[in-house]
Design an enzyme around this catalytic site. Sequence first.
Site, short mmCIF file in Angstrom:
data_model
loop_
_atom_site.label_atom_id
_atom_site.label_comp_id
_atom_site.label_asym_id
_atom_site.label_seq_id
_atom_site.Cartn_x
_atom_site.Cartn_y
_atom_site.Cartn_z
N ASP A 51 72.54 68.95 59.28
CA ASP A 51 72.17 69.71 60.36
C ASP A 51 73.32 70.94 60.54
O ASP A 51 74.13 71.00 59.82
CB ASP A 51 72.45 68.72 61.69
CG ASP A 51 71.26 67.63 61.29
OD1 ASP A 51 70.34 67.94 61.08
OD2 ASP A 51 71.34 66.69 62.33
N TYR A 108 78.06 58.99 54.21
CA TYR A 108 78.57 59.93 55.21
C TYR A 108 79.53 59.38 55.96
O TYR A 108 79.61 58.13 56.15
CB TYR A 108 77.33 60.13 56.33
CG TYR A 108 76.41 61.09 55.87
CD1 TYR A 108 76.45 62.32 56.28
CD2 TYR A 108 75.14 60.84 55.16
CE1 TYR A 108 75.53 63.45 55.90
CE2 TYR A 108 74.28 61.88 54.72
CZ TYR A 108 74.49 63.04 55.19
OH TYR A 108 73.55 64.09 54.77
#
Length: 269
Positions: A51, A108
């Site tokens: 993102d 992540y």
Amino acid sequence: MRYFVHIGYNGLKYNGWQKQPGVMNVQGVIENALSKVLKTPVFIIGCGRTDAHVHASQFFFHMDVEQDWDFDLVFRMNKLLPAGIAIFEVIQMDGLQHARFDAVLRSYDYFIHTYKDPFLNGLSSFYLLDKLDFDKMKQAAAILPKYKDFRAFCTSPDKYEHTLCNVMSASLAVDENGDKLRFQISSNRFLSKMIRIIMGQLLKIGRGVLSVDEFEHYLIYNQTPELITPAHPQGLYLSKVTYPYLNLPPRTEFSSILQKQSDLSWQLL
């Protein structure tokens, strides 16, 4: 000839990885640089789509280049690219391996600091919070690998063929002072804003606004929360991408000081 390229980037100034007209994006910047250095149009395919303002301490893309080069491509690319994008290595493949579709594991890290620190600005998400219930947050994180369908924690689930994710691990760690948090999660795939939504829910649990049972209820019944509050993007890092034929350690010496520190002084909850 197909090549995999191992990179890392600070996403603060970019509107995500994916090439889009009219906005700064990592893919477009790299393609332009490669095309200049190799003197031919080069198109690349990344291992995923981060993102806007999200970082990657490990990321791979593949490219097909017919002509050989007789110079240090890594050196020239790093001279040309902005300071926030680094090329670590270029790996020649023996077939048509795919950077996105062949990845079997993506990990992540999400970093939070709960005091105002100008030196963490853009590297970690700042939340002015105290007395977070770390035990309850840990309980909620431990629930995640028990479930496969994460429709409840996705902003646009209907755009996917399915919302199944094989979450293999999820954990929380805190530094010795209790004012920095690290959330780690690994899965074969992730949905749109899934990690930031989960992190937002964990923060609600830590504040006592949401119970662990309510959190699990969303997963059991695929029920989207009435109010989705994704955590800030600046604290999120794509930190490890693994392939059946390629499993490189992250170049942590090129990533944020937070990730280097975490290996030394963070304690698993």
